[in-house]
Design a protein around this motif. Structure first.
Motif, mmCIF file in Angstrom:
data_model
loop_
_atom_site.group_PDB
_atom_site.id
_atom_site.type_symbol
_atom_site.label_atom_id
_atom_site.label_comp_id
_atom_site.label_asym_id
_atom_site.label_seq_id
_atom_site.Cartn_x
_atom_site.Cartn_y
_atom_site.Cartn_z
ATOM 1 N N GLY A 342 0.865 -1.099 -0.078
ATOM 2 C CA GLY A 342 0.017 0.095 0.010
ATOM 3 C C GLY A 342 0.967 1.204 -0.078
ATOM 4 N N ASN A 343 2.117 1.047 -0.169
ATOM 5 C CA ASN A 343 3.211 2.180 -0.042
ATOM 6 C C ASN A 343 3.021 3.008 -1.399
ATOM 7 N N ASP A 344 3.431 4.477 -1.317
ATOM 8 C CA ASP A 344 3.542 5.455 -2.453
ATOM 9 C C ASP A 344 4.583 5.012 -3.012
ATOM 10 N N HIS A 345 4.900 5.510 -4.502
ATOM 11 C CA HIS A 345 6.098 5.027 -5.371
ATOM 12 C C HIS A 345 6.786 6.482 -5.137
ATOM 13 N N LEU A 346 7.667 6.161 -3.982
ATOM 14 C CA LEU A 346 8.716 7.212 -3.850
ATOM 15 C C LEU A 346 10.150 6.711 -4.243
ATOM 16 N N GLY A 347 10.907 7.667 -4.513
ATOM 17 C CA GLY A 347 12.297 7.372 -5.090
ATOM 18 C C GLY A 347 12.633 7.295 -6.459
ATOM 19 N N TRP A 348 13.648 6.729 -6.889
ATOM 20 C CA TRP A 348 13.828 6.519 -8.304
ATOM 21 C C TRP A 348 13.382 5.131 -8.707
ATOM 22 N N HIS A 349 12.944 4.964 -9.709
ATOM 23 C CA HIS A 349 12.398 3.715 -10.373
ATOM 24 C C HIS A 349 12.650 3.788 -11.993
ATOM 25 N N ARG A 350 12.702 2.582 -12.576
ATOM 26 C CA ARG A 350 12.739 2.536 -14.120
ATOM 27 C C ARG A 350 11.161 2.731 -14.491
ATOM 28 N N GLU A 351 11.100 3.696 -15.564
ATOM 29 C CA GLU A 351 10.003 3.956 -16.330
ATOM 30 C C GLU A 351 9.982 2.958 -17.534
ATOM 31 N N ARG A 352 11.067 3.168 -18.176
ATOM 32 C CA ARG A 352 11.275 2.229 -19.350
ATOM 33 C C ARG A 352 12.658 2.246 -19.765
ATOM 34 N N ASP A 353 13.059 1.653 -20.969
ATOM 35 C CA ASP A 353 14.418 1.636 -21.132
ATOM 36 C C ASP A 353 15.176 2.868 -21.125
ATOM 37 N N GLY A 354 15.986 3.273 -20.494
ATOM 38 C CA GLY A 354 16.670 4.572 -20.451
ATOM 39 C C GLY A 354 16.112 5.645 -19.714
ATOM 40 N N VAL A 355 15.058 5.524 -19.117
ATOM 41 C CA VAL A 355 13.952 6.546 -18.531
ATOM 42 C C VAL A 355 13.549 6.199 -17.125
ATOM 43 N N SER A 356 13.788 7.196 -16.293
ATOM 44 C CA SER A 356 13.372 6.705 -15.031
ATOM 45 C C SER A 356 12.273 7.876 -14.439
ATOM 46 N N TYR A 357 11.476 7.341 -13.179
ATOM 47 C CA TYR A 357 10.855 8.431 -12.767
ATOM 48 C C TYR A 357 11.347 8.519 -11.274
ATOM 49 N N LEU A 358 10.698 9.717 -10.752
ATOM 50 C CA LEU A 358 11.244 9.958 -9.299
ATOM 51 C C LEU A 358 10.068 10.627 -8.574
ATOM 52 N N GLY A 359 9.837 9.591 -7.599
ATOM 53 C CA GLY A 359 8.869 9.935 -6.608
ATOM 54 C C GLY A 359 9.152 10.777 -5.303
ATOM 55 N N LEU A 360 8.379 11.963 -5.308
ATOM 56 C CA LEU A 360 8.828 12.810 -4.077
ATOM 57 C C LEU A 360 8.027 13.172 -3.271
ATOM 58 N N PHE A 361 8.378 13.030 -1.912
ATOM 59 C CA PHE A 361 7.489 13.240 -0.772
ATOM 60 C C PHE A 361 7.233 14.406 -0.718
ATOM 61 N N ALA A 394 -2.075 9.457 -4.693
ATOM 62 C CA ALA A 394 -3.515 9.606 -3.799
ATOM 63 C C ALA A 394 -2.981 9.854 -2.244
ATOM 64 N N GLN A 395 -1.413 9.741 -2.324
ATOM 65 C CA GLN A 395 -1.120 10.003 -0.966
ATOM 66 C C GLN A 395 -0.340 11.299 -0.936
ATOM 67 N N GLN A 396 -0.752 12.469 -1.617
ATOM 68 C CA GLN A 396 -0.395 13.796 -1.651
ATOM 69 C C GLN A 396 0.929 14.095 -2.033
#
Length: 567
Positions: A342-361, A394-396
Motif C-alpha cells: 500500500g506504499n506510495d511510489h517514492l524514490g527512483w524507479h525504472r519507467e522504461r528503457d533509458g528513462v526513470s521516474y522520481l517519486g517525491l515526498f 493519492a497519498q499527496q
C-alpha cells in the motif's frame, strides 16, 4: 429515472433542482461587487469546483473591529489520474503566485490540485486560465462523480496504458455535462442543445444525493486505498494485459463524531467484469451502479446520502439484483483479491528503457517555499527546464516522470540546491504520513491538522528510533474533524480532531488499506498524543509474532487488551 417524491427533500436538494443545471444566479453574483456569494450559489459553486471559505485566523480580529470575514475561494481542479503535462503544471504554479493569498498549491488525496485564497474578483479569470490549458474544475466537488483516481506509477507495461485508457473513458462517462460551466466561466454564451439532446443524460436535474468517488488500481498495489471509494475497479493482470476488473462498491470514510449511526466503511466486492476491447461492458456496469445511487440514495438527510448507507440499508444482494436488472444480464462473482503493498511510489524507479521516474515526498501535500525548503521554486524550475510530466499520487505526493537516466544527477543536484530532501533522506514514519488541510481555511475544522502534524513528527521519529521501528511501515494520518478527508479510518494510527487542540485516537487499520481501525481514546490533548500511542507501540515490539505488522497485531490482540491504558 426514478426520483424521490413524497419524502421531505433536504435544503440542498431543493437548491439543485431549482438551479437550471447548476446555473443559479452565479453569473449575477460575480458582478455584484460583494466579496462573497449568496448561500444558494455557495452550494452550486461546489459543482463548479469552487468552495467559498474565509480565513479563520482572522475571524476574531475582524469581528472585534466590526468588519466582515475575509472571504476567499478555493478552486479544485479535476485531473483524472493526477496527470499533468509540464505546461499545465506551470499554469497552476503561475496562478498560485498571481491570484492566491497563500502563494502555494495543495495536492489532495484525490490526485488533484487546490488553489486556496482566491478573491471573488479573480475567480473567473483563474478558472478561464485553467480551461485554456485544457484543465477543468467542473465536477471536482459537488454531488456528482468526483475526480477519478488511479495508481500514478508510470511504466511501459501494456496494462498501464490500458488502465489509463479505461480511466479516461470512465471519467468522461461519469462527468457532469451541464453547459452552465462554459456559460459562466469560459465564453459567457448560452449553448444551444440539439433536438432531442439532454443537458445531463446521466444526472438529470437532480444530480446525485452526495459526492461519488471512483478509483482504479492494479491488483496487488493498493497505493490509492481503493476500498475507501464508492466504486472501485481492481484490474486483474495476465501477461501484462488487463483481462478484467473486480468491482467494489460502498466504500466511504466520512462519519460524524457524535452520531453513532454514521460510520466509515470499506467497499464490498460486487462482481467481476471482463474487459473487452471497447470496455463497453465495464463502463455500462459502472453507470448502472451510479444510477443506483442516483435513484435510491437518501435525498432527505445528507448525513446518510452516501452509497454505503444505501447498500447496508437494503443489502448487497438486493443491490446486485437491481444492477443486473438495469444491465439486462447476470453479474459474474468477484474474484479473490491479494495485495502486496500500500506504499506510495517514492524514490527512483525504472519507467522504461533509458528513462526513470522520481517519486517525491511532499510534506502534507503542500507545494510551497519556506525559508529552508524552496519546494515550489524547485519543482517549477525542474518541470520547466526538463519538461517533465507531473503525476500526483493519492497519498499527496508527486511523481516526476520521463527523466532520461543521464539527467538523474542533475535533478538531484537541483533539488538539493533548493533544500528539498530526497526520499531516501527521510524516515519511514515521515514518508507514511498524511494530513487534511483543516485550519485556517476549512469551515468544518475543529482542530489543527496540516499545521500540527509537522510539530509531532520529530517526536514520533524519535519514538520509532527508540523502539527500533524506524524501518517499519506504520501509517499516521491526522484530520481536523471526523469527515475523513485524509482517509484516517484505515490508517495504523489516526488523530481525528474533536475540539481545539484535542483529538480522538484511532489505532489498528492496515498499511495495505484493507482494514478499518478502532477508536482507542477520545479527546486527547495534542501534547499527549505521542505518549498515548507509546505503550501500544511498546507492546507491539514485545509481543508481535514473526513478520507481523502493526495492524495485524492490533487486530489479534484486540481493543479490550488495551482498555486499561485508555482509562
Amino acid at each position: 429515472m426514478t426520483t424521490t417524491g413524497d419524502e421531505k427533500l433536504s435544503k440542498i436538494e431543493i437548491i439543485k433542482r431549482q438551479s437550471r443545471h447548476l446555473r443559479g444566479t452565479i453569473k449575477e453574483d460575480l458582478q455584484d461587487g460583494q466579496p462573497h456569494f449568496s448561500e444558494e450559489n455557495v452550494q452550486l459553486l461546489k459543482f463548479h469546483g469552487v468552495y467559498q471559505q474565509d480565513d479563520r485566523d482572522l475571524r476574531a480580529k475582524l469581528k472585534k473591529e466590526g468588519k466582515e470575514k475575509h472571504y476567499s475561494m478555493m478552486i479544485r481542479a479535476r485531473i483524472p489520474g493526477g496527470l499533468l503535462k509540464p505546461e499545465q503544471y506551470l499554469v497552476f504554479d503561475r496562478l498560485a503566485d498571481e491570484y492566491t493569498d497563500y502563494k502555494n498549491m495543495r495536492i489532495t488525496t484525490r490526485q488533484t490540485l487546490q488553489l486556496h485564497g482566491i478573491l471573488k474578483g479573480n475567480l473567473k479569470r483563474t478558472i478561464r486560465s485553467l480551461n485554456e490549458s485544457l484543465v477543468t474544475t467542473l465536477g471536482a466537488c459537488g454531488d456528482s462523480g468526483r475526480n477519478t483516481i488511479c495508481c500514478a506509477e508510470p511504466g511501459d507495461e501494456p496494462f498501464r496504458m490500458e488502465m489509463r485508457h479505461d480511466l479516461l473513458a470512465l471519467s468522461d462517462r461519469l462527468s457532469a455535462k451541464t453547459n452552465a460551466y462554459h456559460e459562466i466561466w469560459v465564453d459567457g454564451e448560452p449553448v444551444e442543445l440539439a433536438e432531442g439532446e439532454t443537458e445531463e443524460p446521466l444526472y438529470g436535474d437532480v444530480y446525485l444525493p452526495r459526492k461519488f468517488k471512483v478509483a482504479i488500481v492494479p491488483e496487488g498495489d493498493n497505493c490509492i486505498d481503493v476500498y475507501d471509494n464508492d466504486l472501485g475497479l481492481v484490474a486483474h493482470i495476465e501477461n501484462q494485459h488487463i483481462v478484467g476488473y473486480t468491482v467494489l462498491v460502498g466504500g466511504g470514510m466520512g462519519r460524524m463524531a457524535l452520531d453513532q449511526e454514521t460510520y466509515p466503511r470499506l467497499a464490498s466486492p460486487l462482481c467481476y467484469v471482463a474487459r473487452d476491447e471497447a470496455i463497453d461492458t465495464i463502463l455500462d456496469t459502472c453507470v448502472a451502479i451510479v444510477t443506483m445511487e442516483r435513484d435510491f440514495g437518501d435525498r432527505s438527510n445528507r448525513r446518510f446520502a452516501r452509497m454505503k448507507y444505501l447498500i447496508d440499508r437494503r443489502g448487497l444482494e438486493w443491490f446486485k439484483q437491481e444492477v443486473e436488472e438495469r444491465l439486462g444480464r447476470e453479474l459474474d462473482p468477484p474474484r479473490e483479491l491479494t495485495w502486496q503493498s500500500g506504499n506510495d511510489h517514492l524514490g527512483w524507479h525504472r519507467e522504461r528503457d533509458g528513462v526513470s521516474y522520481l517519486g517525491l515526498f511532499i510534506p502534507y501535500g503542500r507545494i510551497k517555499d519556506t525559508e529552508t525548503i524552496k519546494l515550489k521554486s524547485a519543482l517549477r524550475d525542474i518541470v520547466r527546464e526538463f519538461q517533465l510530466t507531473v503525476r500526483f499520487t493519492a497519498q499527496q505526493n508527486i511523481i516526476l516522470s520521463g527523466i532520461a537516466n543521464g539527467l538523474r544527477n542533475a535533478i538531484e543536484d537541483k533539488l538539493r540546491s533548493f533544500g528539498v530532501p530526497l526520499p531516501n533522506e527521510l524516515s519511514n514514519v515521515e514518508q507514511n504520513t498524511m494530513a487534511c488541510v483543516s485550519l485556517p481555511t476549512c469551515g468544518l475544522a475543529l482542530a489543527e491538522s496540516e499545521r500540527a502534524l509537522p510539530e509531532l513528527m520529530p517526536h514520533f521519529k524519535k519514538l520509532f528510533e527508540e523502539l527500533n521501528l524506524a524501518e517499519e511501515t506504520i501509517t499516521i494520518r491526522m484530520t481536523g474533524c471526523s469527515n475523513g478527508c485524509a482517509r484516517p479510518y484505515n490508517a495504523n494510527i489516526a488523530f481525528i480532531g474533536r475540539a481545539s487542540g484535542k483529538y480522538d485516537v484511532f489505532l489498528g487499520g492496515s498499511s495495505l488499506g484493507t482494514a478499518l481501525n478502532e477508536r482507542f481514546k477520545e479527546t486527547v490533548p495534542i501534547d499527549q498524543l505521542v505518549a498515548t500511542v507509546r505503550p501500544i507501540l511498546e507492546s507491539f515490539v514485545e509481543e508481535r509474532e514473526l513478520g507481523e505488522d502493526f495492524g495485524s497485531y492490533w487486530r489479534r490482540a484486540g481493543l479490550e487488551r488495551f482498555r486499561s491504558i485508555a482509562n
